[in-house]
Design a protein around this motif. Sequence first.
Motif, PDB file in Angstrom:
ATOM      1  N   LEU A   1      -2.021   3.065   5.288  1.00  0.00           N
ATOM      2  CA  LEU A   1      -3.251   3.729   4.852  1.00  0.00           C
ATOM      3  C   LEU A   1      -3.274   5.187   5.297  1.00  0.00           C
ATOM      4  O   LEU A   1      -3.650   6.080   4.524  1.00  0.00           O
ATOM      5  CB  LEU A   1      -4.478   2.995   5.401  1.00  0.00           C
TER       6      LEU A   1
ATOM      7  N   ALA B   1      -5.744   8.174   4.060  1.00  0.00           N
ATOM      8  CA  ALA B   1      -6.989   7.676   4.644  1.00  0.00           C
ATOM      9  C   ALA B   1      -7.263   8.418   5.949  1.00  0.00           C
ATOM     10  O   ALA B   1      -6.329   8.785   6.673  1.00  0.00           O
ATOM     11  CB  ALA B   1      -6.894   6.172   4.902  1.00  0.00           C
TER      12      ALA B   1
ATOM     13  N   ILE C   1       0.843  -1.210   0.000  1.00  0.00           N
ATOM     14  CA  ILE C   1       0.000   0.000   0.000  1.00  0.00           C
ATOM     15  C   ILE C   1       0.871   1.250   0.000  1.00  0.00           C
ATOM     16  O   ILE C   1       0.620   2.200  -0.742  1.00  0.00           O
ATOM     17  CB  ILE C   1      -0.929  -0.002   1.236  1.00  0.00           C
TER      18      ILE C   1
ATOM     19  N   ILE D   1      -6.461   5.899  -2.622  1.00  0.00           N
ATOM     20  CA  ILE D   1      -6.744   5.744  -1.186  1.00  0.00           C
ATOM     21  C   ILE D   1      -7.619   6.879  -0.695  1.00  0.00           C
ATOM     22  O   ILE D   1      -8.601   6.680   0.034  1.00  0.00           O
ATOM     23  CB  ILE D   1      -5.432   5.689  -0.368  1.00  0.00           C
TER      24      ILE D   1
END
Length: 337
Positions: free
Chosen positions: A274, A279, A229, A238
């Motif tokens: 993330l 995020a 990621i 994302i």
Amino acid sequence: MEIVKNIWLFFQNEVLVMQWLNRLIGLGLEKAGLDSTNPFKGTLQFFLYDTVKILVLLTVLIFIISYIQSYFPPERAKRILGGFKGLGANCIAALLGTVTPFCSCSSIPLFMGFTGAGLPLGVTFSFLISSPMVDLGSLVLLMSIFGWKVAITYVILGLVIAVVGGSLIEKLRLEDQIEDFIRKGTSVSLEEEKLSVKERIKFAGEKVLETLKKVILYILIGVGIGAFIHNWIPEDFIVSVLGSGNPLGVVLATLCGVPMYADIFGTIPIAEALLAKGALLGVVLSFMMAVTTLSLPSIIMLRKVVKPKLLGIFVGICTLGIIIVGYFFNAVQTLLI
């Protein structure tokens, strides 16, 4: 005051976060011929750094927690919980869950023992919710990634979910929803074993090895996903799915977390990646809570102990609580980071 702040920042960055290790690994990879423009260098650095960091912190934390836990064998825990009534009992059960570093599946045998011993149903569910979601190890590891404000808030809200969830289940009087072989079982009162300091140290060391064997695979998988990621998924993607532009991000993250099985140590690298990609904080933490508390294997195990109605209420309460906590973190993100 400035001196205290600098000391804390040094402790957080160099001891908890272990930034020195990240710099050392990066330098070693550059010496090996991988420069900063090579995407494989970033992936490998993330993987090596997070794996070593989590294993080192985990070893130290589990040793300390297990040493403390040696003073709280199941029989003593039953006696402690049996001495409290009402909301106070739920609070003590939730707090007791913080010194038991178990995943959701490992917590269920203790839940069965407590229930079979005749402890109030709501009290045992407060323990069942708290044990995998919140522990002393998660507090320190969360501090190493997100800082002390996020870590302490996460732990407090996790305890609130455990206390409120257990209290609601108690009010609904669902004792008949426990399978008969648990309700009609007999509890054997064991004599508490007196351990010396040497024996407690040995116990803690064995717990470290036992825990590492259980979680090492999930840590490696979690770090691998996090590294992917962090270096290969575009930030725009994302942000579009889990950022502020998607009001259902918390719900999506919670639902995605439920089928997975890992403890908090395996989810932290994914959460770290993330968050770095944009995020929202609440989305990330609700994902972590869902994975650790409502994993599919634990739900299947729990179904062997409780009937479908109680299982559905338990899952519903936890899911709603996690979603509320996720939106709360989204709302106060700028204050906590």
